[in-house]
Design a protein around this motif. Structure first.
Motif, PDB file in Angstrom:
ATOM      1  N   TRP A  24       0.840  -1.206   0.000  1.00 48.84           N
ATOM      2  CA  TRP A  24       0.000   0.000   0.000  1.00 48.84           C
ATOM      3  C   TRP A  24       0.871   1.251   0.000  1.00 48.84           C
ATOM      4  O   TRP A  24       0.567   2.225  -0.694  1.00 48.84           O
ATOM      5  CB  TRP A  24      -0.940   0.007   1.201  1.00 48.84           C
ATOM      6  CG  TRP A  24      -2.091  -0.923   1.090  1.00 48.84           C
ATOM      7  CD1 TRP A  24      -2.325  -2.025   1.860  1.00 48.84           C
ATOM      8  CD2 TRP A  24      -3.194  -0.842   0.180  1.00 48.84           C
ATOM      9  NE1 TRP A  24      -3.490  -2.636   1.467  1.00 48.84           N
ATOM     10  CE2 TRP A  24      -4.040  -1.926   0.437  1.00 48.84           C
ATOM     11  CE3 TRP A  24      -3.528   0.038  -0.843  1.00 48.84           C
ATOM     12  CZ2 TRP A  24      -5.209  -2.153  -0.283  1.00 48.84           C
ATOM     13  CZ3 TRP A  24      -4.687  -0.188  -1.566  1.00 48.84           C
ATOM     14  CH2 TRP A  24      -5.512  -1.266  -1.278  1.00 48.84           C
ATOM     15  N   ILE A  25       1.958   1.237   0.770  1.00 52.93           N
ATOM     16  CA  ILE A  25       2.864   2.392   0.824  1.00 52.93           C
ATOM     17  C   ILE A  25       3.505   2.626  -0.544  1.00 52.93           C
ATOM     18  O   ILE A  25       3.613   3.766  -1.005  1.00 52.93           O
ATOM     19  CB  ILE A  25       3.939   2.196   1.918  1.00 52.93           C
ATOM     20  CG1 ILE A  25       3.303   2.244   3.305  1.00 52.93           C
ATOM     21  CG2 ILE A  25       5.057   3.221   1.809  1.00 52.93           C
ATOM     22  CD1 ILE A  25       2.712   3.591   3.688  1.00 52.93           C
ATOM     23  N   GLY A  28       0.999   4.321  -2.686  1.00 55.53           N
ATOM     24  CA  GLY A  28       0.873   5.726  -2.286  1.00 55.53           C
ATOM     25  C   GLY A  28       2.047   6.564  -2.763  1.00 55.53           C
ATOM     26  O   GLY A  28       1.875   7.682  -3.249  1.00 55.53           O
ATOM     27  N   LEU A  29       3.251   6.017  -2.654  1.00 54.49           N
ATOM     28  CA  LEU A  29       4.439   6.744  -3.124  1.00 54.49           C
ATOM     29  C   LEU A  29       4.415   6.924  -4.638  1.00 54.49           C
ATOM     30  O   LEU A  29       4.849   7.961  -5.151  1.00 54.49           O
ATOM     31  CB  LEU A  29       5.706   6.004  -2.699  1.00 54.49           C
ATOM     32  CG  LEU A  29       6.049   6.098  -1.215  1.00 54.49           C
ATOM     33  CD1 LEU A  29       7.228   5.195  -0.892  1.00 54.49           C
ATOM     34  CD2 LEU A  29       6.331   7.531  -0.804  1.00 54.49           C
ATOM     35  N   THR A  63      -1.440  10.506  -0.322  1.00 53.22           N
ATOM     36  CA  THR A  63      -1.294  10.776   1.112  1.00 53.22           C
ATOM     37  C   THR A  63      -2.331  10.026   1.928  1.00 53.22           C
ATOM     38  O   THR A  63      -2.001   9.386   2.940  1.00 53.22           O
ATOM     39  CB  THR A  63      -1.400  12.291   1.376  1.00 53.22           C
ATOM     40  OG1 THR A  63      -0.374  12.958   0.627  1.00 53.22           O
ATOM     41  CG2 THR A  63      -1.246  12.609   2.845  1.00 53.22           C
ATOM     42  N   CYS A  66      -1.476   6.327   2.116  1.00 57.23           N
ATOM     43  CA  CYS A  66      -0.398   6.024   3.064  1.00 57.23           C
ATOM     44  C   CYS A  66      -0.899   6.052   4.507  1.00 57.23           C
ATOM     45  O   CYS A  66      -0.563   5.173   5.306  1.00 57.23           O
ATOM     46  CB  CYS A  66       0.764   6.994   2.873  1.00 57.23           C
ATOM     47  SG  CYS A  66       1.687   6.707   1.348  1.00 57.23           S
ATOM     48  N   TYR A  70      -1.272   2.623   7.135  1.00 57.11           N
ATOM     49  CA  TYR A  70      -0.787   2.454   8.504  1.00 57.11           C
ATOM     50  C   TYR A  70      -1.929   2.039   9.426  1.00 57.11           C
ATOM     51  O   TYR A  70      -1.787   1.127  10.249  1.00 57.11           O
ATOM     52  CB  TYR A  70      -0.113   3.721   9.035  1.00 57.11           C
ATOM     53  CG  TYR A  70       0.302   3.554  10.477  1.00 57.11           C
ATOM     54  CD1 TYR A  70       1.411   2.786  10.807  1.00 57.11           C
ATOM     55  CD2 TYR A  70      -0.452   4.103  11.498  1.00 57.11           C
ATOM     56  CE1 TYR A  70       1.777   2.587  12.119  1.00 57.11           C
ATOM     57  CE2 TYR A  70      -0.097   3.914  12.820  1.00 57.11           C
ATOM     58  CZ  TYR A  70       1.028   3.156  13.126  1.00 57.11           C
ATOM     59  OH  TYR A  70       1.368   2.955  14.434  1.00 57.11           O
TER      60      TYR A  70
END
Length: 114
Positions: A24-25, A28-29, A63, A66, A70
């Motif tokens: 997922w990160i 997002g990046l 954003t 991300c 979490y």
């Protein structure tokens, strides 16, 4: 969340949860990198409001993804430690709507240029 709460889950499940979080990160990046590319390197869009709005939409989606990643990791970790059911997530919905909005904006920009 304190990581000591509950019982230690099987490490394979914890690592799988971590890999999902990292996926997922990465997504997002990638959206954030797309926002930078649109805002800085796409010449016809760089100095117009539409290019800035498209970049902002990409950045906002990345954003939120991300932050949601979490929270998802944390909720799954807590459920595993306490033997509960895995929680549902809205991340795919957020990503789908965000990408659909970006795609619609791109189509409108392309049609407006012609």
């Amino acid at each position: 969340m304190r990581t000591e709460d509950g019982q230690e889950p099987d490490y394979r499940f914890s690592l799988a949860n971590e890999r999902t979080f990292l996926a997922w990160i990465r997504t997002g990046l990638a959206l954030l990198a797309g926002a930078v590319a649109v805002a800085q390197f796409v010449a016809p869009l760089a100095h117009r409001f539409s290019g800035a709005a498209l970049g902002a939409l990409l950045a906002l989606t990345g954003t939120l993804l991300c932050v949601g990643a979490y929270r998802r990791w944390q909720r799954v970790q807590r459920a595993m430690r306490h033997g509960g059911a895995l929680p549902a997530t809205r991340l795919p919905l957020l990503l789908s709507w965000g990408i659909a909005a970006v795609g619609t904006a791109v189509v409108l920009l392309v049609l407006a240029e012609r």
